[in-house]
Scaffold this motif. Sequence first.
Motif, PDB file in Angstrom:
ATOM      1  N   ASP A 118      39.969 -47.305  38.836  1.00 20.22           N
ATOM      2  CA  ASP A 118      38.855 -48.080  39.344  1.00 20.22           C
ATOM      3  C   ASP A 118      38.531 -49.212  38.369  1.00 20.22           C
ATOM      4  N   PHE A 119      37.810 -50.207  38.860  1.00 13.12           N
ATOM      5  CA  PHE A 119      37.467 -51.350  38.026  1.00 13.12           C
ATOM      6  C   PHE A 119      36.209 -51.998  38.587  1.00 13.12           C
ATOM      7  N   ASP A 120      35.261 -52.299  37.726  1.00  9.31           N
ATOM      8  CA  ASP A 120      34.039 -52.984  38.131  1.00  9.31           C
ATOM      9  C   ASP A 120      34.218 -54.475  37.869  1.00  9.31           C
ATOM     10  N   PRO A 121      34.443 -55.285  38.907  1.00  8.50           N
ATOM     11  CA  PRO A 121      34.727 -56.711  38.705  1.00  8.50           C
ATOM     12  C   PRO A 121      33.545 -57.499  38.168  1.00  8.50           C
ATOM     13  N   HIS A 122      32.352 -56.891  38.223  1.00  7.12           N
ATOM     14  CA  HIS A 122      31.158 -57.601  37.774  1.00  7.12           C
ATOM     15  C   HIS A 122      30.745 -57.202  36.363  1.00  7.12           C
ATOM     16  N   ALA A 123      31.527 -56.354  35.719  1.00  3.02           N
ATOM     17  CA  ALA A 123      31.201 -55.895  34.368  1.00  3.02           C
ATOM     18  C   ALA A 123      32.284 -56.332  33.400  1.00  3.02           C
ATOM     19  N   GLU A 124      31.955 -56.318  32.127  1.00  5.89           N
ATOM     20  CA  GLU A 124      32.918 -56.669  31.103  1.00  5.89           C
ATOM     21  C   GLU A 124      33.982 -55.581  30.993  1.00  5.89           C
ATOM     22  N   GLU A 125      35.142 -55.979  30.454  1.00  2.59           N
ATOM     23  CA  GLU A 125      36.246 -55.025  30.344  1.00  2.59           C
ATOM     24  C   GLU A 125      35.909 -53.832  29.457  1.00  2.59           C
ATOM     25  N   ASP A 126      35.032 -54.037  28.473  1.00  2.83           N
ATOM     26  CA  ASP A 126      34.766 -52.967  27.515  1.00  2.83           C
ATOM     27  C   ASP A 126      33.628 -52.050  27.948  1.00  2.83           C
ATOM     28  N   THR A 127      33.150 -52.183  29.204  1.00  4.84           N
ATOM     29  CA  THR A 127      32.148 -51.247  29.689  1.00  4.84           C
ATOM     30  C   THR A 127      32.800 -49.896  29.956  1.00  4.84           C
ATOM     31  N   GLU A 128      31.992 -48.858  30.004  1.00  2.14           N
ATOM     32  CA  GLU A 128      32.525 -47.504  30.140  1.00  2.14           C
ATOM     33  C   GLU A 128      33.376 -47.348  31.397  1.00  2.14           C
ATOM     34  N   GLY A 154      45.312 -57.991  23.071  1.00  2.00           N
ATOM     35  CA  GLY A 154      44.219 -58.263  24.000  1.00  2.00           C
ATOM     36  C   GLY A 154      44.590 -59.175  25.151  1.00  2.00           C
ATOM     37  N   THR A 155      45.828 -59.674  25.171  1.00  2.00           N
ATOM     38  CA  THR A 155      46.227 -60.583  26.243  1.00  2.00           C
ATOM     39  C   THR A 155      46.111 -59.914  27.606  1.00  2.00           C
ATOM     40  N   LEU A 156      46.604 -58.690  27.716  1.00  2.00           N
ATOM     41  CA  LEU A 156      46.536 -57.985  28.991  1.00  2.00           C
ATOM     42  C   LEU A 156      45.170 -57.330  29.197  1.00  2.00           C
ATOM     43  N   SER A 157      44.666 -56.650  28.168  1.00  2.00           N
ATOM     44  CA  SER A 157      43.451 -55.844  28.320  1.00  2.00           C
ATOM     45  C   SER A 157      42.180 -56.670  28.380  1.00  2.00           C
ATOM     46  N   GLU A 158      42.158 -57.847  27.739  1.00  2.00           N
ATOM     47  CA  GLU A 158      40.937 -58.643  27.685  1.00  2.00           C
ATOM     48  C   GLU A 158      41.041 -59.956  28.456  1.00  2.00           C
ATOM     49  N   VAL A 159      42.176 -60.621  28.363  1.00  2.00           N
ATOM     50  CA  VAL A 159      42.321 -61.932  29.008  1.00  2.00           C
ATOM     51  C   VAL A 159      42.762 -61.806  30.470  1.00  2.00           C
ATOM     52  N   LEU A 160      43.760 -60.929  30.706  1.00  2.00           N
ATOM     53  CA  LEU A 160      44.352 -60.826  32.043  1.00  2.00           C
ATOM     54  C   LEU A 160      43.941 -59.560  32.791  1.00  2.00           C
ATOM     55  N   GLY A 161      43.061 -58.763  32.203  1.00  2.00           N
ATOM     56  CA  GLY A 161      42.708 -57.473  32.807  1.00  2.00           C
ATOM     57  C   GLY A 161      42.191 -57.575  34.218  1.00  2.00           C
ATOM     58  N   ARG A 162      41.282 -58.512  34.475  1.00  2.00           N
ATOM     59  CA  ARG A 162      40.714 -58.667  35.817  1.00  2.00           C
ATOM     60  C   ARG A 162      41.769 -59.142  36.813  1.00  2.00           C
ATOM     61  N   ARG A 163      42.573 -60.106  36.397  1.00  2.00           N
ATOM     62  CA  ARG A 163      43.595 -60.616  37.310  1.00  2.00           C
ATOM     63  C   ARG A 163      44.620 -59.534  37.633  1.00  2.00           C
ATOM     64  N   LEU A 164      45.026 -58.763  36.635  1.00  2.00           N
ATOM     65  CA  LEU A 164      46.004 -57.699  36.877  1.00  2.00           C
ATOM     66  C   LEU A 164      45.453 -56.664  37.841  1.00  2.00           C
ATOM     67  N   TRP A 165      44.193 -56.323  37.700  1.00  2.00           N
ATOM     68  CA  TRP A 165      43.608 -55.357  38.635  1.00  2.00           C
ATOM     69  C   TRP A 165      43.461 -55.976  40.023  1.00  2.00           C
ATOM     70  N   ASP A 166      43.085 -57.229  40.084  1.00  2.00           N
ATOM     71  CA  ASP A 166      42.930 -57.907  41.366  1.00  2.00           C
ATOM     72  C   ASP A 166      44.238 -57.931  42.150  1.00  2.00           C
ATOM     73  N   ARG A 167      45.348 -58.085  41.447  1.00  2.00           N
ATOM     74  CA  ARG A 167      46.638 -58.179  42.109  1.00  2.00           C
ATOM     75  C   ARG A 167      47.225 -56.813  42.444  1.00  2.00           C
ATOM     76  N   THR A 168      46.808 -55.763  41.750  1.00  2.00           N
ATOM     77  CA  THR A 168      47.415 -54.438  41.939  1.00  2.00           C
ATOM     78  C   THR A 168      46.453 -53.410  42.516  1.00  2.00           C
TER      79      THR A 168
END
Length: 221
Positions: A118-128, A154-168
Amino acid sequence: MMTVRAEAKNKAFVSQIVDFLGYSTAGYTAPSLTDRIPGLIARHGVGLLVADDVHNLADLGRAKDAIHNMIKNLNTDLGYLNLCTIYVGNPDDNGIGNLTANDQLSQRLLTVHLDDMDFDPHAEEDTERNLEWSDYLREWEQALQPILPDMEPGTLSEVLGRRLWDRTRGSVGGLAGLLKRSVTAELRLRTPTRLTLTKDRIKRTPMPDRFNYREWDHRVA
């Protein structure tokens, strides 16, 4: 490792195991092939058998009891050889492809459910809520570091994390396929000085049709 063919019945299932080990299946019946497998497994020292897409098994009507009983008997025989068997599948809402629908198999198999992350698109990546996804992407960063030496932590986990989840949509298999295709394209078409992944690369990497629609109300820029 085997991928179960569509509408596979007893002989098709056991034939794939025998074929993988390099033996002919011509002239054999399903029971005779099943009887051969323990000896072949022992001869080659096989310790792990992975059967993917078991939801393709022909487990309707009479075929259901036949395939379940065959797998039950095969598991019993292979258990004496300390063989670990893993069945991977995605049963439908009616239980088709669910081996644990058989009472005796349910007592022999340990069921593990793997849901999409799961992923909360409205929260920061480092939220619980998003830590599981970010931590998983960090594992990918470490694995890809020797291949993409210019990719910063941090390229994948912080910079691209939202895009990667959006695509997958949080699919582990979808992510693996996306990264594989993206890295392959980067290795083939890389710039002279940088070898890393970018938003543009992830955006332009094709995905299977099932990932190309949206069930949410956000967009990633």
